[in-house]
Design a protein around this motif. Structure first.
Motif, short mmCIF file in Angstrom:
data_model
loop_
_atom_site.label_atom_id
_atom_site.label_comp_id
_atom_site.label_asym_id
_atom_site.label_seq_id
_atom_site.Cartn_x
_atom_site.Cartn_y
_atom_site.Cartn_z
N VAL A 238 0.84 -1.19 0.00
CA VAL A 238 0.00 0.00 0.00
C VAL A 238 0.88 1.25 0.00
O VAL A 238 2.06 1.21 0.35
CB VAL A 238 -0.94 0.02 1.23
N SER A 239 0.28 2.35 -0.40
CA SER A 239 0.97 3.65 -0.37
C SER A 239 -0.09 4.74 -0.37
O SER A 239 -1.16 4.58 -1.00
CB SER A 239 1.90 3.82 -1.57
N ASP A 240 0.21 5.84 0.29
CA ASP A 240 -0.71 6.97 0.25
C ASP A 240 -0.86 7.52 -1.16
O ASP A 240 -1.83 8.22 -1.46
CB ASP A 240 -0.22 8.08 1.19
N GLN A 241 0.11 7.23 -2.02
CA GLN A 241 0.05 7.73 -3.39
C GLN A 241 -0.74 6.81 -4.33
O GLN A 241 -0.97 7.16 -5.48
CB GLN A 241 1.47 7.94 -3.93
N PHE A 242 -1.13 5.64 -3.83
CA PHE A 242 -1.94 4.72 -4.64
C PHE A 242 -3.41 5.07 -4.43
O PHE A 242 -4.05 4.61 -3.48
CB PHE A 242 -1.68 3.28 -4.24
N THR A 243 -3.95 5.87 -5.33
CA THR A 243 -5.32 6.34 -5.19
C THR A 243 -6.25 5.84 -6.28
O THR A 243 -7.46 5.79 -6.09
CB THR A 243 -5.36 7.88 -5.20
N ASP A 244 -5.69 5.47 -7.44
CA ASP A 244 -6.53 4.98 -8.55
C ASP A 244 -5.68 4.07 -9.44
O ASP A 244 -5.40 4.40 -10.59
CB ASP A 244 -7.11 6.14 -9.34
N LEU A 245 -5.29 2.93 -8.91
CA LEU A 245 -4.49 1.97 -9.67
C LEU A 245 -5.36 1.29 -10.72
O LEU A 245 -6.48 0.87 -10.43
CB LEU A 245 -3.88 0.92 -8.74
N THR A 246 -4.84 1.17 -11.93
CA THR A 246 -5.63 0.55 -13.01
C THR A 246 -4.92 -0.61 -13.68
O THR A 246 -5.57 -1.44 -14.32
CB THR A 246 -6.00 1.59 -14.09
N ALA A 247 -3.59 -0.68 -13.59
CA ALA A 247 -2.85 -1.75 -14.26
C ALA A 247 -1.51 -1.94 -13.56
O ALA A 247 -1.02 -1.02 -12.89
CB ALA A 247 -2.64 -1.42 -15.74
N PHE A 248 -0.92 -3.14 -13.72
CA PHE A 248 0.37 -3.37 -13.08
C PHE A 248 1.17 -4.42 -13.83
O PHE A 248 0.66 -5.19 -14.64
CB PHE A 248 0.20 -3.76 -11.61
N VAL A 249 2.48 -4.40 -13.55
CA VAL A 249 3.44 -5.38 -14.05
C VAL A 249 4.23 -5.87 -12.85
O VAL A 249 4.68 -5.06 -12.03
CB VAL A 249 4.38 -4.77 -15.10
N VAL A 250 4.40 -7.18 -12.73
CA VAL A 250 5.09 -7.76 -11.57
C VAL A 250 6.31 -8.55 -12.03
O VAL A 250 6.25 -9.27 -13.02
CB VAL A 250 4.14 -8.69 -10.77
N ASP A 251 7.41 -8.40 -11.31
CA ASP A 251 8.64 -9.15 -11.56
C ASP A 251 9.11 -9.74 -10.24
O ASP A 251 9.96 -9.18 -9.56
CB ASP A 251 9.71 -8.23 -12.16
N PRO A 252 8.54 -10.91 -9.83
CA PRO A 252 8.89 -11.48 -8.53
C PRO A 252 10.37 -11.79 -8.34
O PRO A 252 10.91 -11.53 -7.24
CB PRO A 252 8.02 -12.74 -8.45
N PRO A 253 11.09 -12.34 -9.34
CA PRO A 253 12.51 -12.62 -9.11
C PRO A 253 13.31 -11.36 -8.74
O PRO A 253 14.23 -11.42 -7.91
CB PRO A 253 12.99 -13.20 -10.45
#
Length: 273
Positions: A238-253
């Motif tokens: 979470v973050s105070d700057q996350f107010t309207d997330l619409t898409a994401f990319v994840v790189d677990p390694p």
């Protein structure tokens, strides 16, 4: 921050106090990664906008032809390219940011409408809520796909599906904040569980996993949830700057993720990964 830190500890929340700003795009929709760049689509012009993960240089040389509008976008890991399905049932491939889009042929039939898609092995999976189906397109030769086959073979309803992820099984994120798991075309038992008190999975936007991670990541309007593949809650970011997330990319390694918040892409560390 002491009270906030205490609450974050109780809810297994990793709070990102200063997420790194990567780029600001003009009216972006969706997000995909291609090599060391992040790619989005400008909703008003259908230009593909790309920014290096290192930040800020925006390239917009690629544009969907005519009146085509992007409906879904996915990275093809096996060919290191991006594929886009349009509202006119055409598919296009991008091999490098700023490069030319090339049509992706299909041997027979046409590409179905889709709100989301994902690749796995040599297959491409399209989520088509209007037809209450997931279409599986096999690769028949280099960047040519076969006709779509119905993946769902039971009574599972995905007409309210908004996103999907594939690791052999398919996980479909539903508009009612639930997740459906399908294995070999049949519904497989899956329930989100072990959520801490005062934590709920709401305002969902996207889902992602692959065979290289033991986690399932779910994007909501204000956070990223990390679940294990039995559905148990692991943590959230979470973050105070996350107010309207619409898409994401994840790189677990690499223990990194990138989120599209309004017109801004932020980078965050997956400290709990």
């Amino acid at each position: 921050h002491s009270v906030e830190d205490t609450l974050d500890g109780l809810t297994k929340s990793s709070r990102i106090r200063d997420p790194k700003l990567i780029a600001k795009f003009d009216r972006p929709q969706n997000l995909a990664r291609l090599d060391s760049d992040l790619v989005t689509i400008q909703s008003t012009s259908n230009k593909l906008l790309a920014s290096p993960i290192a930040g800020q240089l925006i390239d917009d040389r690629s544009t969907l032809p005519g009146s085509e509008q992007a409906m879904s976008i996915a990275r093809l890991d096996q060919t290191n390219s991006i594929i886009i399905i349009s509202n006119e049932s055409h598919a296009f491939r991008l091999n490098e940011p700023g490069g030319n889009l090339s049509p992706v042929p299909i041997t027979e039939g046409s590409w179905e409408s889709s709100v989301a898609m994902a690749s796995f092995s040599n297959n491409l999976y399209l989520l088509d809520p209007a037809s209450n189906q997931i279409w599986k397109h096999p690769t028949v030769e280099d960047m040519k796909y076969g006709q779509g086959n119905r993946f769902i073979t039971d009574e599972t309803n995905v007409s309210n599906g908004i996103s999907l992820a594939v690791d052999g099984s398919i996980y479909v994120l539903m508009r009612d904040n639930s997740i459906i798991k399908l294995t070999r075309g049949q519904r497989d038992g899956f329930t989100v569980k072990d959520l801490p008190k005062d934590v709920s999975l709401t305002d969902v936007r996207g889902i992602w996993t692959n065979t290289d991670t033991s986690s399932l990541y779910v994007l909501t309007k204000t956070s990223i949830f990390e679940l294990n593949k039995t559905g148990s809650y692991s943590r959230r970011y979470v973050s105070d700057q996350f107010t309207d997330l619409t898409a994401f990319v994840v790189d677990p390694p690499a223990k990194q993720a990138w989120v599209l918040n309004g017109d801004t892409v932020f980078e965050l560390n997956l400290t709990g990964a």
